[in-house]
Design a protein around this motif. Structure first.
Motif, PDB file in Angstrom:
ATOM      1  N   GLU A 192       0.507   4.214  -2.593  1.00  0.00           N
ATOM      2  CA  GLU A 192       0.255   5.796  -2.280  1.00  0.00           C
ATOM      3  C   GLU A 192       1.254   6.664  -2.343  1.00  0.00           C
ATOM      4  O   GLU A 192       0.706   7.953  -2.625  1.00  0.00           O
ATOM      5  CB  GLU A 192      -0.319   5.416  -0.774  1.00  0.00           C
ATOM      6  CG  GLU A 192      -1.775   4.721  -0.734  1.00  0.00           C
ATOM      7  CD  GLU A 192      -2.249   4.287   0.777  1.00  0.00           C
ATOM      8  OE1 GLU A 192      -1.380   4.719   1.682  1.00  0.00           O
ATOM      9  OE2 GLU A 192      -3.055   3.515   0.859  1.00  0.00           O
ATOM     10  N   LYS A 234      -5.532   3.423  -5.442  1.00  0.00           N
ATOM     11  CA  LYS A 234      -4.705   4.002  -4.439  1.00  0.00           C
ATOM     12  C   LYS A 234      -3.431   4.753  -4.775  1.00  0.00           C
ATOM     13  O   LYS A 234      -2.828   5.577  -4.223  1.00  0.00           O
ATOM     14  CB  LYS A 234      -3.773   2.688  -3.458  1.00  0.00           C
ATOM     15  CG  LYS A 234      -5.056   1.791  -2.801  1.00  0.00           C
ATOM     16  CD  LYS A 234      -4.512   0.711  -2.010  1.00  0.00           C
ATOM     17  CE  LYS A 234      -5.591  -0.231  -1.425  1.00  0.00           C
ATOM     18  NZ  LYS A 234      -5.541  -1.528  -1.034  1.00  0.00           N
ATOM     19  N   GLU A 244      -5.886  -1.598  -6.844  1.00  0.00           N
ATOM     20  CA  GLU A 244      -4.538  -1.005  -6.391  1.00  0.00           C
ATOM     21  C   GLU A 244      -4.458   0.353  -7.092  1.00  0.00           C
ATOM     22  O   GLU A 244      -3.696   1.441  -6.450  1.00  0.00           O
ATOM     23  CB  GLU A 244      -3.171  -1.914  -6.883  1.00  0.00           C
ATOM     24  CG  GLU A 244      -3.182  -3.232  -5.889  1.00  0.00           C
ATOM     25  CD  GLU A 244      -4.329  -4.191  -6.085  1.00  0.00           C
ATOM     26  OE1 GLU A 244      -5.035  -4.301  -7.227  1.00  0.00           O
ATOM     27  OE2 GLU A 244      -4.562  -4.796  -5.006  1.00  0.00           O
ATOM     28  N   ASN A 249       0.918  -1.226   0.026  1.00  0.00           N
ATOM     29  CA  ASN A 249       0.076  -0.074  -0.050  1.00  0.00           C
ATOM     30  C   ASN A 249       0.942   1.268  -0.137  1.00  0.00           C
ATOM     31  O   ASN A 249       0.404   2.335  -0.468  1.00  0.00           O
ATOM     32  CB  ASN A 249      -0.905  -0.011   1.191  1.00  0.00           C
ATOM     33  CG  ASN A 249      -2.165  -0.743   0.964  1.00  0.00           C
ATOM     34  OD1 ASN A 249      -2.606  -0.891  -0.287  1.00  0.00           O
ATOM     35  ND2 ASN A 249      -3.089  -0.925   2.092  1.00  0.00           N
TER      36      ASN A 249
END
Ligand SMILES: NC(=O)c1ccc[n+]([C@@H]2O[C@H](COP(=O)([O-])OP(=O)(O)OC[C@H]3O[C@@H](n4cnc5c(N)ncnc54)[C@H](O)[C@@H]3O)[C@@H](O)[C@H]2O)c1
Ligand SMILES: O=C(O)[C@H](O)COP(=O)(O)O
Length: 317
Positions: A196, A222, A219, A192
């Motif tokens: 991000e 993000k 995904e 993550n």
């Protein structure tokens, strides 16, 4: 000994690999299709060969059952997703590959694609050819955050090449090499966090059951809207229709894709201006290709002479 060479092209960068086979009294049958062979064609052409010098084509049960004499698969390259290890074990077929030979070529292609997307080089080239003089403002790579999934041979070479751009590295790897990480000030983070916090994301992991659809719309949502995504690893790792939706709706800034689920690729990404598409040429430099083929052939010669293989793979780890 009879060797079927399914990889294509073969001995196009240098005659050495073919000459090496012939000078070792090995019968060579080349892929006669002059393009990437299909699995069906491979199953019908392989016959009673003892050895297969293979590219990325899928070596399925159909192929193995049609090759009663097959004892060795020598992969020209590193990706082993096309090899069915369960069947190879069952039929006593050894598998070998050339893990280091493609590394630098793929890492350099990654850098090329990153610079291309940052400055829209291919896009601008297409515009100029159409008579469009759009002096588009690109982005510096200098100072950006680069996220890498998979810091193995290629990921590490990419880090090394990009380090002169003063970028920050975020890496996600299931077996992190912390001592290499310390050399380049790398932060090891979660999947993550890479998604991000990165401006540029490069995928350098193998295709396995658990990395299929590693990047889907979930995904991509993000990721930063200015981010670019590069996949030079394998088709199937990034979901192509999700990527198409994301690029079409400008959810991310761009993508560079060298590998596709079905190759040759003829899908919808070709309609979009914000992606750079190459035709699985990551390892396609004269030096790398010659080295890959030569190493694959040297393994065959070791096998013929009953000497230990250098890069035998025992399971699809
Ligand atoms: N485009 C091309 O022509 C081309 C050429 C060569 C290799 N490749 C692809 O690149 C891949 C990588 O090659 P390499 O030599 O760097 O392999 P490698 O084995 O040295 O590195 C792969 C790294 O990915 C990590 N990894 C595996 N699964 C992961 C996961 N789920 N999440 C995070 N990290 C994970 C591993 O721990 C390893 O460090 C190959 O498997 C091949 O499919 C493509
Ligand atoms: O796995 C590899 O090394 C590359 O994808 C090379 O693929 P190729 O054998 O089709 O060039």
């Amino acid at each position: 000994m009879k060797v079927f060479v399914s990889t294509h092209p073969f001995s196009s960068t240098s005659q050495t690999p073919l000459e090496l086979l012939k000078s070792n009294e090995i019968d060579v049958i080349l892929n006669s299709h002059e393009r990437k062979i299909t699995t069906r064609e491979l199953a019908s052409d392989i016959g009673n060969s003892d050895v297969l010098i293979a590219g990325t084509e899928r070596i399925t049960e159909e192929v193995i059952k049609n090759a009663p004499n097959l004892k060795l698969i020598s992969r020209v390259g590193v990706g082993l997703d096309g090899v069915n290890f369960e069947l190879c074990n069952k039929y006593g077929i050894k598998v070998t590959y050339t893990p280091d030979a493609p590394t630098m070529a793929v890492a350099e292609l990654c850098v090329g694609i990153i610079l291309d997307l940052s400055r829209k080089i291919s896009y601008t080239d297409r515009n100029v050819r159409k008579g469009v003089w759009d002096r588009y403002m690109g982005n510096l790579l200098y100072g950006k955050t680069v996220g890498i999934f998979g810091m193995g041979r290629i990921g590490k070479s990419l880090v090394h090449l990009l380090s002169s751009f003063n970028v920050k590295f975020l890496v996600n790897d299931i077996t992190p090499d912390f001592s290499f990480g310390r050399l380049y000030n790398i932060e090891f983070v979660s999947k993550n966090d890479v998604l991000e916090k990165s401006d540029i994301i490069s995928i350098n992991i193998p295709l396995k059951k658990d990395t299929y659809d590693f990047i889907t719309l979930n995904e991509i949502k993000k990721m930063r809207s200015n981010a670019i995504l590069i996949n030079t690893a394998r088709g199937g790792i990034v979901n192509e229709s999700d990527l198409y939706e994301a690029l079409k709706n400008s959810m991310i800034s761009g993508a560079g894709i060298d590998v596709f689920e079905e190759e040759p690729y003829k899908g919808k990404l070709t309609e979009l201006g914000n992606c750079v598409l190459t035709c699985h040429v990551g390892a396609s430099t004269i030096n790398s290709r010659t080295e890959m083929e030569t190493q694959a052939v040297e393994e065959v010669i070791r096998f013929k002479n009953e000497r230990p293989l250098k890069n035998e793979v025992f399971a699809n780890e």
